[in-house]
Design a protein around this motif. Structure first.
Motif, PDB file in Angstrom:
ATOM      1  N   SER A 129      14.527  -3.888  39.202  1.00 31.59           N
ATOM      2  CA  SER A 129      15.391  -5.034  39.490  1.00 31.59           C
ATOM      3  C   SER A 129      14.694  -6.360  39.210  1.00 31.59           C
ATOM      4  CB  SER A 129      15.819  -4.998  40.956  1.00 31.59           C
ATOM      5  OG  SER A 129      16.520  -3.823  41.222  1.00 31.59           O
ATOM      6  N   GLY A 130      13.430  -6.462  39.613  1.00 37.36           N
ATOM      7  CA  GLY A 130      12.692  -7.706  39.397  1.00 37.36           C
ATOM      8  C   GLY A 130      12.645  -8.042  37.914  1.00 37.36           C
ATOM      9  N   GLY A 131      12.372  -7.027  37.101  1.00 38.36           N
ATOM     10  CA  GLY A 131      12.330  -7.200  35.649  1.00 38.36           C
ATOM     11  C   GLY A 131      13.687  -7.610  35.095  1.00 38.36           C
ATOM     12  N   GLY A 132      14.755  -7.012  35.625  1.00 39.69           N
ATOM     13  CA  GLY A 132      16.102  -7.337  35.176  1.00 39.69           C
ATOM     14  C   GLY A 132      16.420  -8.806  35.423  1.00 39.69           C
ATOM     15  N   ILE A 133      16.020  -9.293  36.617  1.00 43.73           N
ATOM     16  CA  ILE A 133      16.268 -10.698  36.958  1.00 43.73           C
ATOM     17  C   ILE A 133      15.467 -11.618  36.025  1.00 43.73           C
ATOM     18  CG2 ILE A 133      15.872 -12.443  38.756  1.00 43.73           C
ATOM     19  CD1 ILE A 133      16.550 -10.221  40.820  1.00 43.73           C
ATOM     20  N   LYS A 134      14.212 -11.251  35.774  1.00 44.97           N
ATOM     21  CA  LYS A 134      13.375 -12.072  34.882  1.00 44.97           C
ATOM     22  C   LYS A 134      13.966 -12.133  33.479  1.00 44.97           C
ATOM     23  CE  LYS A 134       9.437 -10.434  36.838  1.00 44.97           C
ATOM     24  NZ  LYS A 134       8.284  -9.558  36.719  1.00 44.97           N
ATOM     25  N   GLN A 135      14.413 -10.962  32.985  1.00 41.80           N
ATOM     26  CA  GLN A 135      14.894 -10.905  31.599  1.00 41.80           C
ATOM     27  C   GLN A 135      16.214 -11.652  31.420  1.00 41.80           C
ATOM     28  OE1 GLN A 135      13.818  -8.428  28.934  1.00 41.80           O
ATOM     29  NE2 GLN A 135      11.897  -8.065  29.977  1.00 41.80           N
ATOM     30  N   ILE A 136      17.108 -11.555  32.394  1.00 45.13           N
ATOM     31  CA  ILE A 136      18.383 -12.266  32.233  1.00 45.13           C
ATOM     32  C   ILE A 136      18.145 -13.770  32.384  1.00 45.13           C
ATOM     33  CG2 ILE A 136      19.131 -12.037  34.671  1.00 45.13           C
ATOM     34  CD1 ILE A 136      21.481 -11.857  31.645  1.00 45.13           C
ATOM     35  N   THR A 137      17.189 -14.147  33.226  1.00 42.74           N
ATOM     36  CA  THR A 137      16.865 -15.568  33.372  1.00 42.74           C
ATOM     37  C   THR A 137      16.291 -16.114  32.066  1.00 42.74           C
ATOM     38  OG1 THR A 137      16.366 -15.139  35.679  1.00 42.74           O
ATOM     39  CG2 THR A 137      15.623 -17.236  34.796  1.00 42.74           C
ATOM     40  N   ALA A 138      15.475 -15.299  31.395  1.00 41.42           N
ATOM     41  CA  ALA A 138      14.875 -15.721  30.128  1.00 41.42           C
ATOM     42  C   ALA A 138      15.834 -15.509  28.955  1.00 41.42           C
ATOM     43  CB  ALA A 138      13.580 -14.952  29.896  1.00 41.42           C
ATOM     44  N   LYS A 139      17.008 -14.953  29.211  1.00 36.83           N
ATOM     45  CA  LYS A 139      18.010 -14.648  28.187  1.00 36.83           C
ATOM     46  C   LYS A 139      17.493 -13.734  27.087  1.00 36.83           C
ATOM     47  CE  LYS A 139      21.368 -18.347  28.615  1.00 36.83           C
ATOM     48  NZ  LYS A 139      22.247 -19.258  27.915  1.00 36.83           N
ATOM     49  N   THR A 140      16.543 -12.868  27.400  1.00 35.79           N
ATOM     50  CA  THR A 140      16.086 -11.901  26.404  1.00 35.79           C
ATOM     51  C   THR A 140      17.015 -10.693  26.360  1.00 35.79           C
ATOM     52  OG1 THR A 140      14.572 -11.107  28.091  1.00 35.79           O
ATOM     53  CG2 THR A 140      13.632 -12.475  26.364  1.00 35.79           C
ATOM     54  N   VAL A 141      17.894 -10.569  27.371  1.00 37.38           N
ATOM     55  CA  VAL A 141      18.893  -9.491  27.361  1.00 37.38           C
ATOM     56  C   VAL A 141      20.274 -10.097  27.547  1.00 37.38           C
ATOM     57  CG1 VAL A 141      17.393  -7.643  28.218  1.00 37.38           C
ATOM     58  CG2 VAL A 141      18.557  -9.139  29.841  1.00 37.38           C
ATOM     59  N   ASP A 142      21.315  -9.298  27.244  1.00 36.95           N
ATOM     60  CA  ASP A 142      22.682  -9.801  27.375  1.00 36.95           C
ATOM     61  C   ASP A 142      23.211  -9.645  28.795  1.00 36.95           C
ATOM     62  OD1 ASP A 142      22.823 -10.358  24.575  1.00 36.95           O
ATOM     63  OD2 ASP A 142      22.944  -8.189  24.270  1.00 36.95           O
ATOM     64  N   PHE A 143      22.686  -8.631  29.508  1.00 37.29           N
ATOM     65  CA  PHE A 143      23.013  -8.538  30.932  1.00 37.29           C
ATOM     66  C   PHE A 143      21.813  -7.966  31.672  1.00 37.29           C
ATOM     67  CE2 PHE A 143      24.228  -4.394  29.247  1.00 37.29           C
ATOM     68  CZ  PHE A 143      23.765  -3.519  30.203  1.00 37.29           C
ATOM     69  N   GLY A 144      21.711  -8.324  32.940  1.00 41.15           N
ATOM     70  CA  GLY A 144      20.666  -7.775  33.787  1.00 41.15           C
ATOM     71  C   GLY A 144      21.293  -6.859  34.814  1.00 41.15           C
ATOM     72  N   ALA A 145      20.441  -6.180  35.592  1.00 41.85           N
ATOM     73  CA  ALA A 145      20.961  -5.318  36.649  1.00 41.85           C
ATOM     74  C   ALA A 145      19.965  -5.368  37.787  1.00 41.85           C
ATOM     75  CB  ALA A 145      21.130  -3.891  36.149  1.00 41.85           C
ATOM     76  N   SER A 146      20.498  -5.399  39.025  1.00 39.93           N
ATOM     77  CA  SER A 146      19.596  -5.488  40.167  1.00 39.93           C
ATOM     78  C   SER A 146      20.185  -4.775  41.374  1.00 39.93           C
ATOM     79  CB  SER A 146      19.340  -6.961  40.498  1.00 39.93           C
ATOM     80  OG  SER A 146      18.542  -7.046  41.652  1.00 39.93           O
ATOM     81  N   ASP A 147      19.286  -4.223  42.205  1.00 37.11           N
ATOM     82  CA  ASP A 147      19.721  -3.576  43.443  1.00 37.11           C
ATOM     83  C   ASP A 147      19.753  -4.557  44.598  1.00 37.11           C
ATOM     84  OD1 ASP A 147      19.923  -1.156  42.204  1.00 37.11           O
ATOM     85  OD2 ASP A 147      17.897  -0.522  42.729  1.00 37.11           O
ATOM     86  N   GLY A 148      19.146  -5.718  44.416  1.00 40.19           N
ATOM     87  CA  GLY A 148      19.191  -6.751  45.459  1.00 40.19           C
ATOM     88  C   GLY A 148      19.770  -8.003  44.838  1.00 40.19           C
ATOM     89  N   PRO A 149      20.541  -8.804  45.599  1.00 44.52           N
ATOM     90  CA  PRO A 149      21.080 -10.028  45.001  1.00 44.52           C
ATOM     91  C   PRO A 149      19.970 -11.030  44.697  1.00 44.52           C
ATOM     92  CG  PRO A 149      21.583  -9.925  47.356  1.00 44.52           C
ATOM     93  CD  PRO A 149      20.929  -8.627  47.009  1.00 44.52           C
TER      94      PRO A 149
END
Lengths: 308, 336
Positions: B60-80
Motif C-alpha cells: 500500500s505504501g508503494g501504491g500511494i508513492k507511485q500514484i503521487t509521483a504519477k508513475t502509474v495510472d492508478f494506485g491501490a491501498s488497504d489504508g486510506p
C-alpha cells in the motif's frame, strides 16, 4: 618495441577502469544513502544510534536494538561456525581420502548455493520446533544460571537466528580455508616431519600458522555474509525491538527491519529513517571489515610468520 | 544464430503490434486485494480486448508513492491516504472501495476449536501485555464451558508493514483508549510485546507451532489454512463469527462519507464482524489521458457491479448495495 608499449598502456588503462568502477560504485552507494537519509540525520542526529525506540506511528526512530541484534547474531554465528568450518577444512585437506574430500567439497559448494529463503523455511518448520522442544529447555536447565540462557522459550529468537546464520556461513569458511590449507607448500610440512613432529603438530604449528591470513580472510568473508543476511534471519528471529543478553529472546537486525518495513513506509521521515538504517548497516560492515583487516595484519606480523 | 536473431526480432515486433491498438493501464499497490484484482483484469480483459492491465503488488505504501509521483495510472491501498499525503499529491485523488476484507484473530489452544469468544478491550489488553494467562478471569468469563489452560499467552503479530496490521491496530485503537494512546494505528507500529512473523504465512507458521499463541491473519488465509479463529464481540454486544456476509455488514449501516476515506472497524451494525475494512483504488479526479481515463472508469464501474460476483470465490466480501451506488455517483465526477 614502440608498438608493444602502446598496447601495454592501452591494456593497462582498460584494466584500471574495473577497479575504479568498484570505487565509484561504493562511493555512489554511500552518497546516495547519506543523501536520502538527510532528513532523518538532521532530525535525530547522533541519538539515532543510541535510541532504543522504533515507533513508526509517532515517528520516533532509534537504531540501537537493530545494531545490537546484527552484531550479536553475527558474533554468535561466528563462534559456532569457525571451529566447525576450520575443523572440516583441515580434515578435508589433510586427512580425508581424495575421493571423499572431493565429494564432500562438492556438497559444501552446493550448500553455499542454496537460497537463504530455503534456510529460512527449514528454520521455521524444523529448527524452531527443535529449539523450543529440546535445545533451549536443555540449555535453560543446565546453563540457566548464565543470563544468556534465561527467559521465556519461544523457539524463535537470537539463538535460532544465529544457528541458521552459522549454517549459512559454514560452507564459505570450509571452502576458502580448504583451498588455503591445500596451498601450503608441502616442503614445509615435510621439513616439520623431518624434525620429528607429529602430524597434529605439523598441521597446528606449520600449516595453520602459514595459512592463518588466508583462513582469517575466509572468516571475514563469512562475517560479511552474516551481517548482511536478511531473509532467513527475518523469518526466524522473531522481529522484536529489544536489547537483552538472553539468546532465547526474539530480536531484530538491521537487514530485517529494512526487509520488513521498506515496502509500506509511507511518510518521508519514516522512509528516511529506514534508509539511514541502510547507511548504518553499510557503516557497521565497513567498521567490522576494518577491524578484521587489522586483526589479520597484526596476526601476520606475529612470530608465527617467521617460517615464511 | 541469425535464425535465432530473426525469431527474436519477429517476437518483439509481434508483441508490440499486439499492444499497438490496445490500451495498457499500469497500477501498483496493495498486496491484499491482488488475487481478486488479477481475476478482474483477466475477466475484464476477455470481455474488452482493447484494454490490458499491469498491476504490481508492491504494498500500500508503494501504491500511494507511485500514484503521487504519477508513475502509474492508478494506485491501490488497504489504508486510506492521510491528509498530508493527499495535499502532497499533484492533483485531487479519489478513493474508490473495491471489495472488503476481514482480519481474524487466530489461536493455538489444545482442545479449543474455532469460536473462542473475545471482546475488543480484552484483545487490546492481551496485545498490551496486561492479560498474560489464558485462564485470566476476563477471558474465562466470556467463555463459560471452555477449558482454558493456565499457560501464558504468546502474542504473535506481523513483522512486515502491512494493510492487515493497519486494520488490526485501527480496530484496537477504536476499542481501547489505552492502545490508542500508547501504540496507535499503522502498517507498522511499536508493538509492546510479542513475536513478529513475516507475512500471513510467517504468522500462521508461528501460530501452528507455538502452543498457547494468539495472532491475526486475513480471513481468507485463516480459512484456507484451517486455523481456528475467535468470534469477536461487536459494538452491539453480540459475538460474531467472521464470514464474508458478516464482513459486508460492517459497511452496511456505517456512515460512509463522500470521499470513502472511512474506517469501518467496530461497525454499529448489530450483525457485523468488527475487524473489517475496505480496500481502495486510488485514481486522480482529473485524468491526464482520455483513453486511459475512460478505460479505468469503465473498469471500476464493471468491477463494483458485475465484478463483485468473483469476490466470494476468492474469500473477499462484496460491497453492499448502498456503497456501490455511492461509487457510481462518484465516478460521474471523474474527468478525462
Amino acid at each position: 618495441m614502440n608498438r608493444q608499449d602502446t598496447s601495454d598502456i592501452v591494456f593497462r588503462r582498460i584494466l584500471a577502469v574495473f577497479p575504479i568502477s568498484i570505487l565509484i560504485l561504493v562511493a555512489g552507494i554511500f552518497f546516495q544513502l547519506a543523501y536520502s537519509s538527510l532528513p532523518s540525520l538532521k532530525h535525530f542526529g547522533l541519538a539515532f544510534f543510541y535510541n532504543t525506540t522504533w515507533d513508526p506511528v509517532a515517528e520516533h526512530f532509534g537504531a540501537l536494538p537493530f545494531i545490537f541484534g546484527t552484531c550479536l547474531t553475527s558474533l554468535v554465528a561466528l563462534l559456532l561456525a569457525v571451529p566447525i568450518g576450520i575443523g572440516a577444512a583441515i580434515y578435508l585437506a589433510e586427512y580425508a581420502p581424495p575421493k571423499v574430500s572431493k565429494f564432500i567439497s562438492i556438497l559444501v559448494d552446493l550448500l553455499a548455493a542454496i537460497p537463504s529463503v530455503i534456510y529460512g523455511l527449514w528454520g521455521i518448520f524444523v529448527l524452531v520446533p527443535y529449539m523450543r522442544n529440546y535445545v533451549q529447555p536443555f540449555l535453560g536447565k543446565y546453563l540457566g544460571f548464565l543470563p544468556f540462557f534465561q527467559g521465556p522459550n519461544y523457539g524463535v529468537g537470537f539463538l535460532a537466528a544465529s544457528i541458521i546464520l552459522a549454517i549459512i556461513i559454514i560452507p564459505f569458511i570450509i571452502s576458502v580455508s580448504r583451498e588455503v590449507i591445500l596451498a601450503v607448500p608441502s616442503v614445509y610440512k615435510e621439513s616439520a616431519y623431518a624434525l620429528g613432529t607429529t602430524r597434529w603438530e605439523a598441521i597446528f604449528d606449520i600449516v595453520l600458522s602459514y595459512g592463518r591470513a588466508g583462513i582469517l580472510g575466509a572468516v571475514v568473508l563469512a562475517l560479511g555474509r552474516a551481517i548482511g543476511e536478511t531473509m532467513a534471519v527475518t523469518m526466524i528471529i522473531g522481529n522484536n525491538v529489544v536489547i537483552t543478553p538472553s539468546l532465547f529472546s526474539p530480536g531484530y537486525t538491521l537487514a530485517s527491519v529494512l526487509a520488513n518495513e521498506f515496502a509500506e513506509a509511507d511518510s518521508n521521515m519514516y522512509l528516511s529513517a529506514l534508509i539511514e538504517i541502510g547507511l548504518v548497516l553499510f557503516l557497521v560492515s565497513i567498521v567490522v571489515n576494518i577491524l578484521a583487516r587489522f586483526l589479520i595484519w597484526s596476526v601476520t606480523k606475529g612470530p608465527g610468520q617467521v617460517i615464511k | 544464430m541469425k535464425k535465432i536473431l530473426a525469431l527474436f526480432v519477429a517476437m518483439i515486433l509481434g508483441a508490440s503490434m499486439a499492444f499497438a491498438d490496445s490500451t495498457l493501464i499500469n497500477g501498483a499497490g496493495a498486496t491484499f486485494p491482488y488475487p481478486i484484482y488479477s481475476k478482474w483484469f483477466d475477466e475484464y480483459g476477455k470481455a474488452n480486448p482493447g484494454v490490458m492491465f499491469n498491476y504490481q503488488s508492491i504494498g500500500s505504501g508503494g501504491g500511494i508513492k507511485q500514484i503521487t509521483a504519477k508513475t502509474v495510472d492508478f494506485g491501490a491501498s488497504d489504508g486510506p491516504m492521510s491528509m498530508d499525503q493527499l495535499t502532497a499529491a499533484p492533483g485531487r485523488i479519489y478513493h474508490i472501495p473495491t471489495v472488503m476484507g476481514a482480519v481474524v484473530v487466530a489461536y493455538n489452544l489444545e482442545g479449543v476449536s474455532k469460536g473462542l469468544k473475545l471482546s475488543g478491550d480484552v484483545l487490546a489488553d492481551i496485545y498490551l501485555g496486561k492479560i498474560t494467562q489464558w485462564n485470566d478471569p476476563r477471558i474465562t468469563e466470556q467463555n463459560a464451558g471452555v477449558n482454558l489452560p493456565s499457560s501464558s499467552i504468546v502474542v504473535v503479530h506481523r513483522s512486515d508493514g502491512s494493510g492487515t496490521s493497519f486494520i488490526f491496530t485501527d480496530y484496537l485503537s477504536a476499542v481501547s483508549s489505552d492502545w490508542k494512546g500508547r501504540v496507535g494505528k499503522g502498517t507498522s507500529v511499536n508493538w509492546p510485546i510479542g513475536l513478529g512473523g513475516k507475512g500471513n504465512e510467517g504468522v500462521a507458521g508461528m501460530l501452528k507451532q507455538t502452543p498457547g499463541s494468539i495472532g491475526y491473519v486475513e480471513l481468507a488465509y485463516a480459512k484456507q489454512n484451517g486455523l481456528p479463529y475467535a468470534f469477536m464481540k461487536n459494538q452491539s454486544g453480540s459475538y460474531i463469527e467472521p464470514t464474508l456476509a458478516s464482513t459486508s455488514k460492517a459497511a452496511d449501516g456505517a456512515v460512509i462519507p463522500a470521499d470513502f476515506r472511512v474506517s469501518i472497524v467496530n461497525s454499529p451494525n448489530p450483525e457485523s464482524y468488527p475487524i473489517a475494512s475496505f480496500t481502495w483504488l486510488l485514481i486522480y479526479k482529473q485524468m491526464d489521458d482520455h483513453t486511459k481515463g475512460a478505460a479505468i472508469v469503465n473498469f471500476i464501474k464493471w468491477a463494483v457491479t458485475d465484478g463483485q460476483k468473483y469476490a466470494e470465490d476468492l474469500d473477499y466480501a462484496p460491497l453492499p448495495a448502498n456503497v456501490v451506488q455511492m461509487i457510481q455517483q462518484k465516478l460521474e465526477q471523474v474527468k478525462y
